[in-house]
Scaffold this motif. Structure first.
Motif, short mmCIF file in Angstrom:
data_model
loop_
_atom_site.label_atom_id
_atom_site.label_comp_id
_atom_site.label_asym_id
_atom_site.label_seq_id
_atom_site.Cartn_x
_atom_site.Cartn_y
_atom_site.Cartn_z
N ASP A 103 0.87 -1.19 -0.03
CA ASP A 103 0.04 -0.01 0.10
C ASP A 103 0.96 1.22 -0.09
O ASP A 103 1.38 1.64 1.01
CB ASP A 103 -0.91 -0.11 1.21
CG ASP A 103 -1.76 1.20 1.32
OD1 ASP A 103 -1.93 1.87 0.25
OD2 ASP A 103 -2.54 1.26 2.16
N GLY A 105 0.44 4.19 -0.53
CA GLY A 105 -0.45 5.31 0.08
C GLY A 105 -0.55 5.22 1.68
O GLY A 105 -1.22 6.30 2.22
N TYR A 140 7.70 5.93 -5.98
CA TYR A 140 6.41 6.17 -5.99
C TYR A 140 5.48 4.84 -5.75
O TYR A 140 4.42 4.97 -5.09
CB TYR A 140 5.81 6.62 -7.43
CG TYR A 140 6.48 7.87 -7.74
CD1 TYR A 140 5.98 9.16 -7.30
CD2 TYR A 140 7.76 8.13 -8.51
CE1 TYR A 140 6.59 10.34 -7.32
CE2 TYR A 140 8.37 9.20 -8.79
CZ TYR A 140 7.83 10.36 -8.22
OH TYR A 140 8.54 11.38 -8.43
#
Length: 370
Positions: A103, A105, A140
């Motif tokens: 994950d 984020g 990212y």
């Protein structure tokens, strides 16, 4: 806890599976060597299981890794805790380890990206300790690919029961070398605001007014031009034995997400806190801090007190979770394994409180000598 009283900690009588990472970066005594054929491949497993939820995570991880390293082929699964997945494999003729945060984020993303940033820095400036060399990364999508290091974990837990004496000597030597390194400015962050750390634990109820006063006194004494000009030293930030991989060439430090500038001796304090069953090494660490003079002793004690406080908080949360897990089977009329795990954590919590009390007495003794 001690075989003999420690000069730094006074007034106390004598008291996830095996992991592998990437090929280590050399230390200061290691000369570059020309490669002689392909690197040793990671040990093969009986295939990867793509069934169930883990299979979905594996397919996702492989897609991300192969997007960054098209030649990557997985050999075995090294770790999967539901949040982060680690694969060993080959990228062309090079053995690599790929670590992916599932994950990107989530709450763990910032720490993962700091780990990537540190490895990028090591690619430009080689540290005096062995670290996995960077192969590829994607901040990212939270992917880190390093060369594979064959080896064994020095410990499988944050507080191992009986670590090997040779592993302790090698780890202590590596941590000491790292603390003496002066990397270029801006390569690592200033990690800890010590006065704010003290205030936070005071607000949470872990430190008394007397504790805050004593720690603040030591911090003021350490400041060269005021409390905000504290001495700094590069530290790994999590130098527990569970973050050390023992390779044939020596210890390899992994998991660099907390690396940065701390008060001198933070890694030594971290190592001391995790070695309750190694009194000789604890005494050696204490002697080392004492030999650095009053400022070195005081910095070590501040680090030790705050790190033990954090471990106590962490352990209390784990105990509460174990209690909740143990109550669920009983409410359902079944028996579970939670109580035994909870009892182990309670024992660890009691030992941490004993160590914390020992550190508190040492802090008060140090304040009395100023």
């Amino acid at each position: 806890m001690y075989a003999a009283p420690s000069p730094v900690i006074p007034r106390r009588p004598p008291h996830p599976g095996g992991r592998s990472g990437g090929v280590s970066g050399g230390g200061p005594d290691e000369r570059p060597r020309r490669a002689r054929g392909p690197a040793a491949a990671p040990p093969a497993a009986n295939g990867l299981d793509f069934s169930g939820p883990r299979g979905e995570r594996l397919r996702h991880a492989l897609a991300v890794v192969q997007d960054v390293c098209p030649e990557f082929s997985a050999v075995r699964l090294l770790g999967d805790n539901g949040r982060c997945l680690v694969l060993a494999g080959m990228s062309g003729r090079r053995a690599v380890a790929a670590k992916l945060l599932l994950d990107p984020g989530g709450s763990d993303a910032d720490a993962f990206r700091r780990d990537i940033a540190v490895h990028r820095g090591f690619a430009r400036h080689r540290p005096p300790v062995r670290v996995p060399r960077l192969v590829a990364d994607d901040p990212y999508r939270c992917l880190l690919v390093t060369e594979f290091v064959p080896g064994r974990p020095t410990a499988g837990a944050r507080h191992p029961y009986a670590p090997a004496a040779g592993d302790l000597r090698a780890t202590l030597s590596a941590v000491t070398r790292l603390g003496g390194w002066q990397p270029p400015a801006g390569l690592f962050p200033d990690v800890v605001n010590y006065p704010a750390w003290v205030a936070r634990y005071h607000t949470l109820g872990f430190l008394t007014d007397r504790d805050v006063s004593d720690l603040t006194t030591l911090l003021h004494g350490l400041g060269s031009r005021g409390r905000h000009e504290l001495p700094r030293e590069l530290n790994h930030g999590g130098a527990l034995l569970s973050d050390v991989l023992m390779s044939p060439a020596g210890p390899v430090l992994i998991n660099w997400s907390a690396a940065g500038w701390y008060l001198p001796g933070y890694d030594l304090a971290t190592l001391w806190a995790g070695l309750r069953n190694a009194p000789l090494t604890r005494r050696q660490i204490s002697h080392s801090a004492q030999a650095a003079g009053p400022r070195g002793r005081d910095a070590f004690l501040v680090n030790l007190t705050l790190f033990l406080t954090r471990e106590i908080r962490r352990c209390e949360e784990a105990v509460q979770q174990a209690v909740r897990q143990a109550e669920a089977p009983r409410q359902a009329g079944a028996e579970g394994g939670g109580p035994s795990l909870g009892e182990k954590r309670r024992q660890l919590l009691r030992r941490l409180h004993e160590d914390w009390s020992l550190a508190r007495r040492a802090v008060r003794a140090a304040v009395g000598t100023r």
